[in-house]
Design an enzyme around this catalytic site. Structure first.
Site, PDB file in Angstrom:
ATOM      1  N   LYS A 101      12.685 -27.162 -39.746  1.00  0.00           N
ATOM      2  CA  LYS A 101      12.610 -27.584 -38.338  1.00  0.00           C
ATOM      3  C   LYS A 101      12.807 -26.443 -37.341  1.00  0.00           C
ATOM      4  O   LYS A 101      12.264 -26.492 -36.236  1.00  0.00           O
ATOM      5  CB  LYS A 101      13.639 -28.684 -38.066  1.00  0.00           C
ATOM      6  CG  LYS A 101      13.281 -30.011 -38.703  1.00  0.00           C
ATOM      7  CD  LYS A 101      14.284 -31.072 -38.313  1.00  0.00           C
ATOM      8  CE  LYS A 101      13.999 -32.373 -39.034  1.00  0.00           C
ATOM      9  NZ  LYS A 101      14.933 -33.442 -38.665  1.00  0.00           N
ATOM     10  N   ASP A 109      13.696 -36.668 -32.903  1.00  0.00           N
ATOM     11  CA  ASP A 109      14.919 -37.140 -33.578  1.00  0.00           C
ATOM     12  C   ASP A 109      15.941 -37.683 -32.566  1.00  0.00           C
ATOM     13  O   ASP A 109      16.583 -38.708 -32.799  1.00  0.00           O
ATOM     14  CB  ASP A 109      15.571 -36.005 -34.374  1.00  0.00           C
ATOM     15  CG  ASP A 109      14.866 -35.735 -35.694  1.00  0.00           C
ATOM     16  OD1 ASP A 109      14.193 -36.653 -36.211  1.00  0.00           O
ATOM     17  OD2 ASP A 109      14.981 -34.613 -36.202  1.00  0.00           O
TER      18      ASP A 109
END
Ligand SMILES: NC(=O)c1ccc[n+]([C@@H]2O[C@H](COP(=O)([O-])OP(=O)(O)OC[C@H]3O[C@@H](n4cnc5c(N)ncnc54)[C@H](OP(=O)(O)O)[C@@H]3O)[C@@H](O)[C@H]2O)c1
Length: 298
Positions: free
Chosen positions: A72, A108
């Protein structure tokens, strides 16, 4: 079930490993439900190949991809543009490829916030305690800060990582009281009980270590707090069982999984995702996997 053909649009998930991902199930049902000729595939990507990934997605005409552990952060430098939320969180979990360029997003934080709002948790003015300081914690802390939390304490096994996270976000949210501590039985015993939310963002409690928990069993949980666990396999973690025993409201990790996926789906397709259906599919898949594990153990 979508019949793949020359017009099928393709998205996937870059991770290492990605064998256990639930995202193909969740997006597959959403594409089917909206009758979209799209497909979603796991894309195992070893860390040393990250630098080639975005170019490869372009070459193979992908519309986009999700990005998971451990890429990420590493993927960010290979993208043309990064949305401000992802920039502030310091991680990208969704890529969109459009007009020859690549765009990075982080859904997220949106996912966890939607999951908390869904159970009636009010982030405005909330006093929050985050256990863990990895990628998921960064997204959760950022979204709670952006939604108006009043205090955020980050406790982590590696205290330097908690300090780093808090230092980063203090700059973005100077009006919020941030603090950090080492995650130990002693520091948790000393937790101020005026706390509205405790979130487990560590991997403690996750399969195959279901017997573990970030919160010692002999330490009382903060009275009246909502207890949230980002782990979703198993669904009812040991930490959530402790919350139940203490009579506290628990929130499992499936909500975050669904809503971060739903937002990625919207970014790629422009359509609202059928979140309820995605949840059903994920829960069914988790139950199947659980059953297979039990049979395997017998
Ligand atoms: N529900 C969802 O959609 C969703 C989305 C993302 C992540 N998650 C879950 O969130 C968890 C963390 O993911 P992540 O991406 O943030 O991973 P990460 O960046 O690798 O961070 C892992 C965190 O767990 C802590 N940790 C690991 N083992 C520990 C142990 N034995 N004792 C104490 N702390 C420990 C780490 O502490 P150190 O810094 O000391 O190593 C760190 O804070 C995973 O369980 C993942 O499945 C759920």
């Amino acid at each position: 079930m979508i019949q793949l053909n020359g017009f099928t649009k393709v998205v996937g998930i870059l991770g290492w490993p990605v064998e256990h991902t639930l995202s193909p199930v969740m997006h597959g049902i959403a594409f089917s439900n909206l009758n979209l000729n799209w497909t979603y595939i796991p894309l195992p990507l070893p860390p040393e190949r990250v630098k080639d990934a975005v170019r490869s997605l372009h070459t193979l005409n992908f519309v986009g991809a999700n990005v998971t552990v451990p890429h990420k952060q590493a993927i960010m430098r290979y993208l043309d543009e990064i949305d401000p939320t992802a920039q502030n969180i310091g991680a990208v979990n969704t890529i969109l490829l459009k007009g020859g360029k690549s765009y990075g997003y982080n859904t997220d934080g949106y996912g966890i916030l939607r999951a908390l709002l869904e159970v009636g948790f009010e982030p405005q003015g909330a006093r929050c305690l985050m256990l863990g300081a990895g990628g998921a914690s960064r997204a959760a802390v950022y979204s709670l800060a952006a939604a108006g939390a009043s205090t955020i304490a980050v406790y982590n096994r590696t205290v330097e990582r908690a300090a780093f996270l808090v230092d980063d976000l203090r700059l973005a949210f100077p009006h919020i009281t941030f603090s950090f501590e080492a995650l130990t039985p002693e520091t948790l015993t000393a937790v101020n009980h005026h706390c509205d939310l405790v979130v487990n963002t560590t991997s403690l409690g996750m399969f195959p270590h279901e017997e573990t928990t970030p919160w010692p069993e002999d330490v009382p949980l903060p009275e009246n707090a909502v207890i949230c666990d980002l782990v979703y396999n198993p669904l009812k973690t040991k930490f959530l069982q402790q919350a139940e025993t203490a009579g506290l409201r628990g929130v499992d990790g499936v909500g975050m999984l669904i809503y971060q996926g739903a937002e990625a789906f919207r970014i790629w397709t422009g359509h609202e995702a059928p979140a309820a259906l995605m949840r059903q599919a994920v829960l069914a898949e988790l139950a199947t996997r659980q059953k297979m594990m039990i049979m395997h153990e017998m």
